[in-house]
Design a protein around this motif. Structure first.
Motif, short mmCIF file in Angstrom:
data_model
loop_
_atom_site.label_atom_id
_atom_site.label_comp_id
_atom_site.label_asym_id
_atom_site.label_seq_id
_atom_site.Cartn_x
_atom_site.Cartn_y
_atom_site.Cartn_z
N ASP A 64 54.46 20.57 41.30
CA ASP A 64 54.33 20.58 42.70
C ASP A 64 52.87 21.33 43.16
N ILE A 65 52.94 21.45 44.47
CA ILE A 65 51.59 22.22 44.87
C ILE A 65 51.78 23.66 44.19
N PRO A 66 50.34 24.24 43.97
CA PRO A 66 50.53 25.59 43.01
C PRO A 66 51.33 26.45 43.91
N SER A 67 51.28 26.64 45.16
CA SER A 67 52.16 27.96 45.73
C SER A 67 53.58 27.75 45.47
N ILE A 76 62.20 32.29 38.81
CA ILE A 76 62.67 31.99 37.14
C ILE A 76 62.52 33.03 36.38
N SER A 77 61.38 33.97 36.53
CA SER A 77 61.03 35.09 35.73
C SER A 77 62.24 36.01 35.48
N SER A 78 62.96 35.98 36.56
CA SER A 78 64.07 37.08 36.57
C SER A 78 65.26 36.72 35.69
N LEU A 79 65.05 35.48 35.21
CA LEU A 79 66.26 34.90 34.06
C LEU A 79 65.81 35.45 32.78
N GLU A 80 64.49 35.70 32.56
CA GLU A 80 64.11 36.22 31.06
C GLU A 80 64.59 35.20 29.90
N VAL A 81 63.93 34.15 30.19
CA VAL A 81 64.43 32.89 29.29
C VAL A 81 63.12 33.13 28.20
N ASP A 82 63.38 32.55 27.01
CA ASP A 82 62.25 32.44 26.10
C ASP A 82 61.15 31.62 26.49
N MET A 83 61.60 30.47 26.99
CA MET A 83 60.37 29.35 27.41
C MET A 83 60.71 28.82 28.66
N VAL A 84 59.77 28.59 29.21
CA VAL A 84 59.88 27.62 30.68
C VAL A 84 59.04 26.79 30.68
N ASN A 85 59.03 25.66 31.39
CA ASN A 85 57.58 24.50 31.35
C ASN A 85 57.62 24.22 32.80
N ILE A 86 56.33 23.51 32.78
CA ILE A 86 55.81 23.00 33.93
C ILE A 86 55.01 21.61 33.32
N HIS A 87 54.44 20.94 34.39
CA HIS A 87 53.90 19.54 33.87
C HIS A 87 52.09 19.97 33.90
N ALA A 88 51.66 19.80 32.74
CA ALA A 88 50.16 19.69 32.80
C ALA A 88 49.38 18.98 33.64
N LEU A 89 49.98 17.99 33.89
CA LEU A 89 49.19 17.04 34.85
C LEU A 89 49.06 17.55 36.43
N GLY A 90 49.77 18.75 36.46
CA GLY A 90 49.68 19.52 37.85
C GLY A 90 48.40 19.97 38.02
N SER A 92 44.82 22.61 36.69
CA SER A 92 44.60 23.96 36.42
C SER A 92 44.84 25.07 37.33
N GLU A 93 44.78 24.89 38.70
CA GLU A 93 45.21 25.78 39.68
C GLU A 93 46.60 26.03 39.53
N MET A 94 47.59 24.72 39.41
CA MET A 94 48.86 24.88 39.37
C MET A 94 49.47 25.59 38.20
N ILE A 95 48.75 25.49 36.97
CA ILE A 95 49.09 26.24 35.70
C ILE A 95 48.66 27.49 35.99
N GLN A 96 47.71 28.03 36.62
CA GLN A 96 47.15 29.32 36.87
C GLN A 96 48.33 30.02 37.62
N CYS A 97 48.79 29.28 38.90
CA CYS A 97 49.91 29.94 39.74
C CYS A 97 51.21 29.93 38.84
N ALA A 98 51.52 29.01 38.16
CA ALA A 98 52.81 29.33 37.48
C ALA A 98 52.69 30.46 36.54
N LYS A 99 51.65 30.66 35.64
CA LYS A 99 51.50 31.79 35.13
C LYS A 99 51.63 33.27 35.89
N GLU A 100 50.84 33.31 37.01
CA GLU A 100 50.89 34.21 37.85
C GLU A 100 52.23 34.47 38.62
N GLY A 101 53.26 33.54 38.78
CA GLY A 101 54.50 33.62 39.31
C GLY A 101 55.18 34.35 38.28
#
Length: 235
Positions: A64-67, A76-90, A92-101
């Motif tokens: 989705d959009i980065p924000s 999702i971070s509060s769930l403390e799962v081992d791995m969670v994923n996004i689409h790379a096709l989103g 660079s900005e979306m990937i950065q925002c996912a990590k920041e989140g």
């Protein structure tokens, strides 16, 4: 049991997933929770599985959009799962925002951010003629993997057949999670780029995701053990 093979819990509700795990004595095996189960049950299914000591890959493929992705990852971070994923096709900005989140939501979280590259249900024809990407599957996957790494992702979801190329480009510490795994005597179903556990290990996979080869088996526990043996012994 190995911690490298995630069992895909592709069930419509928690009762069926729980009954499957209990009946087949699969307590504590790593599991993948996808859209179907998570959308039906919500965060509580993650808590149930954590109580049973399952390592968890939350497979929601955010795109989705980065924000929006950043805000979703904060939750999702509060769930403390081992791995969670996004689409790379989103991008660079979306990937950065996912990590920041993930970091904003829980600075102590050890959740790995994994980016989906090219789905294993896609082949060269689909990539070129339906999606409109002119490059071949390998080059596209490697390019997306490099973008993911450069923007904070810890690894990617990819086909076994591209894993070694990704390792060459992104380094041995960049995680490769490979679905489309079939045991030696299994049907490939709707997947196109598939491989056995032993081939996956030899070709650079760090983690496997296996679903129907185990869940559709007459003896799921034995099928899981076979997958572990093929992975560990390189049959």
């Amino acid at each position: 049991m190995t911690k490298s093979i995630f069992l895909a819990l592709d069930f419509p509700n928690w009762k069926e997933a729980r009954d499957f795990l209990d009946y087949n004595d699969l307590h504590g095996v790593p599991v993948k929770v996808g859209m179907e189960l998570y959308y039906r049950e919500g965060p509580q299914v993650i808590e149930y599985l954590k109580q049973k000591d399952h390592k968890i890959f939350l497979d929601l493929k955010l795109y989705d959009i980065p924000s929006t992705v950043m805000k979703a990852m904060q939750v999702i971070s509060s769930l403390e799962v081992d791995m969670v994923n996004i689409h790379a096709l989103g991008g660079s900005e979306m990937i950065q925002c996912a990590k920041e989140g993930l970091v904003r939501g829980n600075s102590s979280s050890r959740s790995k951010l994994i980016a989906v590259t090219v789905l294993t249900s896609m082949d060269q024809y689909v990539l070129n003629n339906e999606i409109g990407i002119p490059e071949n599957v390998v080059d596209t996957t490697v390019k997306l993997s490099k973008t993911a790494k450069d923007n904070g992702a810890d690894g990617v979801v990819c086909s076994v057949h591209e894993a070694v190329n990704i390792k060459d480009e992104c380094g041995d510490h960049f995680i490769t999670v490979t679905p489309g795994i079939r045991l030696i005597d299994s049907n490939i179903n709707d997947q196109k780029r598939v491989a056995t556990p032993s081939f996956a290990k030899k070709n650079g996979s760090d983690y496997l995701v296996i679903g129907r080869s185990i869940t559709n088996s007459k003896h799921p526990r034995k099928a899981y053990e076979q997958a572990v043996k093929e992975w560990e012994d390189l049959l």
